[in-house]
Design an enzyme around this catalytic site. Structure first.
Site, PDB file in Angstrom:
ATOM      1  CG  ASP A  29    -135.818  35.527 -57.519  1.00 23.48           C
ATOM      2  OD1 ASP A  29    -135.004  35.026 -56.673  1.00 23.48           O
ATOM      3  OD2 ASP A  29    -136.874  35.267 -57.492  1.00 23.48           O
ATOM      4  CG  ASN A  86    -131.736  31.172 -48.586  1.00 29.31           C
ATOM      5  OD1 ASN A  86    -131.354  31.873 -47.501  1.00 29.31           O
ATOM      6  ND2 ASN A  86    -132.768  31.594 -49.368  1.00 29.31           N
ATOM      7  CD  GLN A  93    -128.820  25.633 -51.852  1.00 23.35           C
ATOM      8  OE1 GLN A  93    -128.303  25.050 -51.261  1.00 23.35           O
ATOM      9  NE2 GLN A  93    -128.159  25.741 -52.803  1.00 23.35           N
ATOM     10  CB  VAL A  95    -131.707  27.151 -57.894  1.00 24.39           C
ATOM     11  CG1 VAL A  95    -131.286  27.502 -58.693  1.00 24.39           C
ATOM     12  CG2 VAL A  95    -133.539  27.394 -58.189  1.00 24.39           C
ATOM     13  CG  HIS A  99    -128.674  31.226 -55.500  1.00 24.86           C
ATOM     14  ND1 HIS A  99    -128.982  29.858 -55.181  1.00 24.86           N
ATOM     15  CD2 HIS A  99    -129.651  31.552 -54.813  1.00 24.86           C
ATOM     16  CE1 HIS A  99    -129.929  29.627 -55.159  1.00 24.86           C
ATOM     17  NE2 HIS A  99    -130.680  30.247 -54.475  1.00 24.86           N
ATOM     18  CG  HIS A 101    -131.329  35.451 -52.824  1.00 31.78           C
ATOM     19  ND1 HIS A 101    -132.735  35.605 -53.147  1.00 31.78           N
ATOM     20  CD2 HIS A 101    -130.941  34.028 -52.103  1.00 31.78           C
ATOM     21  CE1 HIS A 101    -133.134  34.074 -53.874  1.00 31.78           C
ATOM     22  NE2 HIS A 101    -131.673  33.386 -52.745  1.00 31.78           N
TER      23      HIS A 101
HETATM   24  P1  5GP Z   1    -132.994  30.209 -53.123  1.00 30.33           P
HETATM   25  O1  5GP Z   1    -134.321  29.201 -52.632  1.00 30.33           O
HETATM   26  O2  5GP Z   1    -132.256  28.544 -53.451  1.00 30.33           O
HETATM   27  O3  5GP Z   1    -131.811  30.492 -52.286  1.00 30.33           O
HETATM   28  O4  5GP Z   1    -132.968  30.786 -54.294  1.00 30.33           O
HETATM   29  C1  5GP Z   1    -133.835  30.143 -55.357  1.00 30.33           C
HETATM   30  C2  5GP Z   1    -134.490  32.259 -56.405  1.00 30.33           C
HETATM   31  O5  5GP Z   1    -134.618  31.485 -57.561  1.00 30.33           O
HETATM   32  C3  5GP Z   1    -135.701  31.940 -55.711  1.00 30.33           C
HETATM   33  O6  5GP Z   1    -135.788  32.910 -55.116  1.00 30.33           O
HETATM   34  C4  5GP Z   1    -136.619  31.674 -57.019  1.00 30.33           C
HETATM   35  O7  5GP Z   1    -138.067  32.987 -57.104  1.00 30.33           O
HETATM   36  C5  5GP Z   1    -135.870  31.966 -58.269  1.00 30.33           C
HETATM   37  N1  5GP Z   1    -136.214  31.261 -59.118  1.00 30.33           N
HETATM   38  C6  5GP Z   1    -136.423  29.643 -59.489  1.00 30.33           C
HETATM   39  N2  5GP Z   1    -136.988  29.892 -60.895  1.00 30.33           N
HETATM   40  C7  5GP Z   1    -136.352  30.832 -61.274  1.00 30.33           C
HETATM   41  C8  5GP Z   1    -135.840  31.492 -62.828  1.00 30.33           C
HETATM   42  O8  5GP Z   1    -136.570  30.453 -63.313  1.00 30.33           O
HETATM   43  N3  5GP Z   1    -135.613  32.491 -62.868  1.00 30.33           N
HETATM   44  C9  5GP Z   1    -135.187  33.180 -62.001  1.00 30.33           C
HETATM   45  N4  5GP Z   1    -135.010  33.705 -62.729  1.00 30.33           N
HETATM   46  N5  5GP Z   1    -135.474  32.575 -61.006  1.00 30.33           N
HETATM   47  C10 5GP Z   1    -135.834  31.933 -60.498  1.00 30.33           C
END
Ligand code: 5GP
Ligand code: ZN
Length: 113
Positions: A29, A86, A93, A95, A99, A101
């Site tokens: 991440d 998420n 959420q 993205v 995914h 974590h």
């Molecule tokens: P969510 O909030 O959707 O459960 O998690 C998305 C995760 O993607 C977040 O923890 C954020 O830090 C990570 N993330 C967002 N953009 C990027 C990226 O460009 N590269 C990587 N490796 N992680 C990302």
């Protein structure tokens, strides 16, 4: 707008990939919230858990096995670790490509925030 994690999978956006197989890819991440914070994503674009169908059951099994493999490789098994998915806005959420974590390397509180 394209999908961020599909761009990572297509290597259009660089990522620190720690594991990949036919079904899933795992990368660190970009904003870690624990000493080990890895995301496991299916190669197939599925926006969210609520979009899963019966046909995705074997794939999601592979994603979970990939998460287990990464946790083992990262040395998280002796102390324990957490898997988080998420789904939707209230869960945070951001993205919209499924995914998992993997969080580890410190004591994690419960309930989560
Ligand atoms: P969510 O909030 O959707 O459960 O998690 C998305 C995760 O993607 C977040 O923890 C954020 O830090 C990570 N993330 C967002 N953009 C990027 C990226 O460009 N590269 C990587 N490796 N992680 C990302
Ligand atoms: Zn995608």
């Amino acid at each position: 707008m394209g999908c961020l994690f599909c761009s990572v999978l297509e290597k259009k956006i660089p990522a620190d990939v720690v594991y990949e197989d036919e079904h899933a890819v795992a990368f660190r991440d970009i904003r870690p919230v624990a000493p080990t914070h890895v995301l496991v994503v299916p190669r197939k674009h599925i926006a969210a858990i609520h979009d899963l169908t019966e046909a995705d059951a074997p794939l999601m099994g592979r994603v979970m096995l990939a998460a287990r493999t990464v946790a083992h490789k990262e040395g998280l098994e002796p102390t324990g670790y957490r898997l988080v998915i998420n789904d939707g806005d209230a869960a945070g959420q951001t993205v919209h490509h499924i995914h998992v974590h993997i969080l580890g390397g410190r004591n994690l509180t419960w309930p989560p925030g």
